[in-house]
Design a protein around this motif. Structure first.
Motif, PDB file in Angstrom:
ATOM      1  N   GLY A 174       0.724  -1.038  -0.179  1.00  0.00           N
ATOM      2  CA  GLY A 174       0.177  -0.285   0.015  1.00  0.00           C
ATOM      3  C   GLY A 174       1.027   1.473   0.121  1.00  0.00           C
ATOM      4  N   CYS A 175       2.186   1.266   0.642  1.00  0.00           N
ATOM      5  CA  CYS A 175       2.745   2.381   0.840  1.00  0.00           C
ATOM      6  C   CYS A 175       3.633   2.726  -0.720  1.00  0.00           C
ATOM      7  CB  CYS A 175       3.500   2.434   1.639  1.00  0.00           C
ATOM      8  SG  CYS A 175       3.277   2.667   3.546  1.00  0.00           S
ATOM      9  N   SER A 176       3.575   1.619  -0.798  1.00  0.00           N
ATOM     10  CA  SER A 176       4.721   1.114  -2.452  1.00  0.00           C
ATOM     11  C   SER A 176       3.465   1.971  -3.410  1.00  0.00           C
ATOM     12  CB  SER A 176       5.370   0.432  -2.295  1.00  0.00           C
ATOM     13  OG  SER A 176       6.320   0.008  -4.163  1.00  0.00           O
ATOM     14  N   ILE A 177       2.618   1.622  -3.878  1.00  0.00           N
ATOM     15  CA  ILE A 177       1.815   2.070  -4.442  1.00  0.00           C
ATOM     16  C   ILE A 177       1.190   3.748  -4.636  1.00  0.00           C
ATOM     17  CG2 ILE A 177      -0.382   1.771  -5.722  1.00  0.00           C
ATOM     18  CD1 ILE A 177      -0.746  -1.803  -4.552  1.00  0.00           C
ATOM     19  N   ALA A 178       0.819   4.259  -2.929  1.00  0.00           N
ATOM     20  CA  ALA A 178       0.634   5.334  -2.821  1.00  0.00           C
ATOM     21  C   ALA A 178       1.586   6.331  -2.679  1.00  0.00           C
ATOM     22  CB  ALA A 178       0.140   5.161  -1.119  1.00  0.00           C
ATOM     23  N   MET A 179       3.451   6.251  -3.042  1.00  0.00           N
ATOM     24  CA  MET A 179       4.043   6.847  -3.156  1.00  0.00           C
ATOM     25  C   MET A 179       4.971   7.018  -4.858  1.00  0.00           C
ATOM     26  SD  MET A 179       5.812   7.930  -0.778  1.00  0.00           S
ATOM     27  CE  MET A 179       7.866   8.276  -1.197  1.00  0.00           C
ATOM     28  N   ILE A 180       3.601   6.474  -5.643  1.00  0.00           N
ATOM     29  CA  ILE A 180       3.530   6.574  -6.769  1.00  0.00           C
ATOM     30  C   ILE A 180       2.932   8.075  -7.027  1.00  0.00           C
ATOM     31  CG2 ILE A 180       2.551   6.807  -8.836  1.00  0.00           C
ATOM     32  CD1 ILE A 180       2.322   3.107  -8.399  1.00  0.00           C
ATOM     33  N   CYS A 181       2.665   7.911  -6.240  1.00  0.00           N
ATOM     34  CA  CYS A 181       2.089   9.887  -6.151  1.00  0.00           C
ATOM     35  C   CYS A 181       2.480  10.424  -4.954  1.00  0.00           C
ATOM     36  CB  CYS A 181       0.463  10.304  -5.299  1.00  0.00           C
ATOM     37  SG  CYS A 181      -0.200  12.055  -5.069  1.00  0.00           S
ATOM     38  N   SER A 182       4.171  11.167  -5.712  1.00  0.00           N
ATOM     39  CA  SER A 182       4.885  11.604  -4.846  1.00  0.00           C
ATOM     40  C   SER A 182       5.190  12.696  -5.062  1.00  0.00           C
ATOM     41  CB  SER A 182       5.875  10.797  -3.578  1.00  0.00           C
ATOM     42  OG  SER A 182       6.653  10.156  -5.086  1.00  0.00           O
ATOM     43  N   VAL A 183       6.058  13.942  -4.557  1.00  0.00           N
ATOM     44  CA  VAL A 183       6.541  15.534  -4.920  1.00  0.00           C
ATOM     45  C   VAL A 183       7.816  14.336  -5.823  1.00  0.00           C
ATOM     46  CG1 VAL A 183       7.844  16.694  -4.465  1.00  0.00           C
ATOM     47  CG2 VAL A 183       6.360  16.107  -2.671  1.00  0.00           C
ATOM     48  N   THR A 184       8.318  12.931  -6.036  1.00  0.00           N
ATOM     49  CA  THR A 184       9.213  12.852  -6.522  1.00  0.00           C
ATOM     50  C   THR A 184       9.027  12.486  -7.928  1.00  0.00           C
ATOM     51  OG1 THR A 184      10.654  11.793  -4.553  1.00  0.00           O
ATOM     52  CG2 THR A 184      11.220  10.812  -6.899  1.00  0.00           C
ATOM     53  N   THR A 185       8.120  12.285  -7.654  1.00  0.00           N
ATOM     54  CA  THR A 185       7.111  12.073  -9.685  1.00  0.00           C
ATOM     55  C   THR A 185       7.373  13.168  -9.887  1.00  0.00           C
ATOM     56  OG1 THR A 185       6.103  10.095  -8.634  1.00  0.00           O
ATOM     57  CG2 THR A 185       4.674  10.807 -10.663  1.00  0.00           C
ATOM     58  N   LEU A 186       5.867  14.221  -8.939  1.00  0.00           N
ATOM     59  CA  LEU A 186       6.361  15.209  -9.768  1.00  0.00           C
ATOM     60  C   LEU A 186       7.743  16.597  -9.957  1.00  0.00           C
ATOM     61  CD1 LEU A 186       4.379  18.282 -10.980  1.00  0.00           C
ATOM     62  CD2 LEU A 186       4.391  18.668  -8.181  1.00  0.00           C
ATOM     63  N   THR A 187       8.762  15.524  -9.849  1.00  0.00           N
ATOM     64  CA  THR A 187      10.091  16.574 -10.106  1.00  0.00           C
ATOM     65  C   THR A 187      10.557  16.019 -10.967  1.00  0.00           C
ATOM     66  OG1 THR A 187      10.169  17.143  -7.545  1.00  0.00           O
ATOM     67  CG2 THR A 187      12.186  16.976  -8.722  1.00  0.00           C
ATOM     68  N   ILE A 188      10.571  15.134 -11.074  1.00  0.00           N
ATOM     69  CA  ILE A 188      11.095  14.227 -12.162  1.00  0.00           C
ATOM     70  C   ILE A 188      10.074  14.497 -13.705  1.00  0.00           C
ATOM     71  CG2 ILE A 188      12.263  12.226 -13.526  1.00  0.00           C
ATOM     72  CD1 ILE A 188      13.131  13.302 -10.533  1.00  0.00           C
ATOM     73  N   ARG A 192      -1.689  22.838 -20.158  1.00  0.00           N
ATOM     74  CA  ARG A 192      -2.511  23.027 -18.976  1.00  0.00           C
ATOM     75  C   ARG A 192      -3.808  21.872 -19.196  1.00  0.00           C
ATOM     76  NH1 ARG A 192      -3.380  28.169 -18.042  1.00  0.00           N
ATOM     77  NH2 ARG A 192      -2.382  29.482 -20.267  1.00  0.00           N
ATOM     78  N   ALA A 193      -3.882  21.167 -19.828  1.00  0.00           N
ATOM     79  CA  ALA A 193      -4.854  19.374 -20.104  1.00  0.00           C
ATOM     80  C   ALA A 193      -4.006  18.596 -18.904  1.00  0.00           C
ATOM     81  CB  ALA A 193      -4.785  19.176 -21.302  1.00  0.00           C
ATOM     82  N   ALA A 194      -2.523  18.559 -19.071  1.00  0.00           N
ATOM     83  CA  ALA A 194      -1.513  17.865 -18.614  1.00  0.00           C
ATOM     84  C   ALA A 194      -1.105  17.837 -17.476  1.00  0.00           C
ATOM     85  CB  ALA A 194      -0.087  17.192 -19.384  1.00  0.00           C
ATOM     86  N   PHE A 195      -1.306  19.201 -17.023  1.00  0.00           N
ATOM     87  CA  PHE A 195      -2.045  18.871 -15.407  1.00  0.00           C
ATOM     88  C   PHE A 195      -2.669  18.506 -14.830  1.00  0.00           C
ATOM     89  CE2 PHE A 195       1.722  22.123 -15.530  1.00  0.00           C
ATOM     90  CZ  PHE A 195       2.414  21.964 -14.586  1.00  0.00           C
ATOM     91  N   VAL A 196      -4.333  18.931 -15.230  1.00  0.00           N
ATOM     92  CA  VAL A 196      -5.169  17.974 -14.710  1.00  0.00           C
ATOM     93  C   VAL A 196      -4.725  16.653 -15.349  1.00  0.00           C
ATOM     94  CG1 VAL A 196      -7.362  17.682 -15.230  1.00  0.00           C
ATOM     95  CG2 VAL A 196      -6.963  20.550 -15.377  1.00  0.00           C
ATOM     96  N   VAL A 197      -4.688  16.346 -16.402  1.00  0.00           N
ATOM     97  CA  VAL A 197      -5.048  14.996 -16.143  1.00  0.00           C
ATOM     98  C   VAL A 197      -3.537  13.852 -15.583  1.00  0.00           C
ATOM     99  CG1 VAL A 197      -3.822  12.764 -17.521  1.00  0.00           C
ATOM    100  CG2 VAL A 197      -5.317  14.572 -18.354  1.00  0.00           C
ATOM    101  N   PHE A 198      -1.933  14.646 -14.952  1.00  0.00           N
ATOM    102  CA  PHE A 198      -1.345  14.688 -14.182  1.00  0.00           C
ATOM    103  C   PHE A 198      -2.297  14.249 -12.411  1.00  0.00           C
ATOM    104  CE2 PHE A 198       2.403  14.625 -12.057  1.00  0.00           C
ATOM    105  CZ  PHE A 198       3.509  14.197 -13.126  1.00  0.00           C
ATOM    106  N   GLY A 199      -2.465  15.235 -12.105  1.00  0.00           N
ATOM    107  CA  GLY A 199      -3.827  15.337 -10.721  1.00  0.00           C
ATOM    108  C   GLY A 199      -4.355  13.941 -10.687  1.00  0.00           C
ATOM    109  N   ALA A 200      -5.814  13.798 -11.885  1.00  0.00           N
ATOM    110  CA  ALA A 200      -6.486  12.851 -11.740  1.00  0.00           C
ATOM    111  C   ALA A 200      -5.606  11.412 -11.527  1.00  0.00           C
ATOM    112  CB  ALA A 200      -7.243  12.891 -12.840  1.00  0.00           C
ATOM    113  N   ILE A 201      -4.709  11.080 -12.518  1.00  0.00           N
ATOM    114  CA  ILE A 201      -4.328  10.324 -12.549  1.00  0.00           C
ATOM    115  C   ILE A 201      -3.602   9.235 -11.250  1.00  0.00           C
ATOM    116  CG2 ILE A 201      -2.090   8.503 -14.072  1.00  0.00           C
ATOM    117  CD1 ILE A 201      -2.837  10.275 -16.123  1.00  0.00           C
ATOM    118  N   LEU A 202      -2.436  10.443 -10.230  1.00  0.00           N
ATOM    119  CA  LEU A 202      -2.170  10.321  -9.233  1.00  0.00           C
ATOM    120  C   LEU A 202      -3.280   9.978  -7.952  1.00  0.00           C
ATOM    121  CD1 LEU A 202       0.717  12.783  -8.871  1.00  0.00           C
ATOM    122  CD2 LEU A 202       1.136  10.201 -10.004  1.00  0.00           C
ATOM    123  N   LEU A 203      -4.631  10.759  -8.049  1.00  0.00           N
ATOM    124  CA  LEU A 203      -5.691  10.383  -7.032  1.00  0.00           C
ATOM    125  C   LEU A 203      -5.963   9.421  -7.101  1.00  0.00           C
ATOM    126  CD1 LEU A 203      -7.028  11.720  -4.961  1.00  0.00           C
ATOM    127  CD2 LEU A 203      -8.171  12.562  -6.675  1.00  0.00           C
TER     128      LEU A 203
END
Length: 429
Positions: free
Chosen positions: A41-55, A193-204
């Motif tokens: 669970g922690c590993s899956i949730a870490m997909i939604c991490s600051v590191t993912t956004l940073t890279i 702009r659409a990419a930011f929305v899709v990015f957030g939705a997928i991580l959630l």
């Protein structure tokens, strides 16, 4: 079939009973089913991490700048604001997860973090709005760092913690592998702009179910203890005030700050650097993905190595290897050289925070882990902001990354030297 010892360990939350079973039977403790569930669970949730956004932010750097006529320094500075506000917020997150169930922190934080990512689609030519949106993102981003998840893992595991933390961090490595190509594809089709929305939705959609249904806080930690109550073995260790008086803590924080400048600077600008060298978008995105894939190996290797070998030497190795990537990027080396450089960057980026978590646990114990690890990651987060900004500054002033790469090479060498001064073998666990 589950053994009686495994059932006993599960019933007790998997930590103290696990060690008792191992001592009674003379066999190395094994991870039980509930531990694996929490770890997954922690590993899956870490997909939604600051590191993912940073890279992934590297693929947004040029499109945002070209939309408003901004240089790379402006957009990189906005990202630096995110890292600085995240660094400041880490102290609050560390305090919260040491006192309350960290699961609540990550659930609420995920909703706010993904919403803040989607809000970046509202950027206008106003730089005030630009910096405000990125500052808001940083304020909630601290909840999506390793701090709350490492606190959960360290409470569930007292055997092979380094390996467990490495596996936990696989999620962010997977995120950095899959999200840049997705973001680039959406940008090419519908714009950033659409990419930011899709990015957030997928991580959630990925992180929230794992947090709700897989992650649990160990039963022995559920009830709040009155002040002065005896601590369990899992809670033994050093207070933050005591840790702040030890040179080791400041050495870890400084080394992480330096290597964060190096690795995050290279990661964020890798796409743009290769584009400047004449690589097509597909090859540049592939290099970023290779870095993300390599992070998977780096996470696991760093955790296992930190468990089995001297952690200071493992840290020195991971902090020194970026010199190889910088040398390959210094001169045009073709697609093969770019791929090797990306792999080295990914492996090292995968290991630095995992090693830091193991060092903190070995040197200072579990008692104030959240606060101490947050302090260490404060320097790391600041470095994640200054590294990309530094490369952007040198590029805008000189028209190339050569001077910036030279500075990063010196920082990596210094970080490597600092790691040699740590002596975790004499620490309490």
């Amino acid at each position: 079939m589950t053994s009686p010892g495994d059932r006993a360990a599960e019933a007790a939350g998997g930590l103290d009973a696990q060690s008792a079973v191992a001592a009674a039977t003379g066999t190395p403790p094994r991870w039980n089913g509930r531990q694996w569930m929490v770890l997954a669970g922690c590993s899956i949730a870490m997909i939604c991490s600051v590191t993912t956004l940073t890279i992934s932010f590297g693929v947004f750097l040029l499109p945002i700048g070209s939309s408003f006529g901004w240089g790379r320094e402006v957009v990189s500075s906005a990202f630096a604001v995110t890292m600085f506000t995240e660094a400041l917020s880490l102290f609050a997150v560390g305090q919260i997860v040491d006192r309350y169930d960290p699961r609540v922190t990550v659930i609420v934080g995920t909703v706010l973090f993904t919403g803040a990512i989607a809000s970046l689609s509202l950027i206008t030519p106003s730089k005030i709005l630009l910096y405000s949106l990125f500052a808001a993102l940083g304020m909630v981003a601290a909840s999506q760092t390793q701090v709350p998840y490492a606190k959960i893992i360290s409470a569930w595991f007292d055997h092979a913690r380094g390996a467990a933390i490495g596996i936990m961090l696989l999620g962010s490595a997977i995120g950095t592998t899959i999200m840049p190509p997705i973001a680039q594809a959406v940008i090419a089709q519908w714009g950033w702009r659409a990419a930011f929305v899709v990015f957030g939705a997928i991580l959630l959609a990925i992180a929230l179910p794992a947090q709700l249904f897989l992650i649990r806080w160990p039963p022995q930690h559920q009830a709040a203890r009155p002040d002065g109550a005896p601590r369990t073995i899992a809670e033994s260790g050093t207070s933050l005030a005591t840790a702040l008086r030890t040179p080791s803590l400041w050495t870890i924080a400084l080394a992480l700050f330096l290597i964060a400048n190096v690795l995050t600077g290279l990661m964020v600008h890798l796409f743009a650097l290769l584009k400047d060298r004449g690589f097509p978008d597909s090859s540049s995105v592939l290099a970023v993905s290779i870095a993300g894939i390599s992070m998977i190996a780096g996470r696991v290797l760093a955790g296992i190595a930190a468990d089995r070998f001297r952690s200071d030497l493992v840290a020195a190795l991971f902090f020194g290897l970026p010199e190889v990537a910088i040398a390959l990027l210094w001169q045009p080396s073709g697609e093969a050289g770019a791929a090797i450089a990306a792999a080295v960057i990914g492996i090292c980026s995968g290991g630095e925070t995992a090693i830091a978590a193991v060092l903190v646990l070995k040197l200072f114990g579990q008692r104030a882990f959240g606060k101490i690890y947050a302090f260490v990651l404060f320097g790391f987060a600041v470095g994640c902001g200054t590294g990309p900004w530094l490369l952007a500054q040198t590029f805008d002033r000189n028209g190339s990354y050569a001077h910036g790469l030279m500075i990063l090479a010196a920082l990596a060498l210094l970080a490597c030297g600092l790691a040699f001064t740590l002596k975790p073998r004499a620490a309490r666990t």
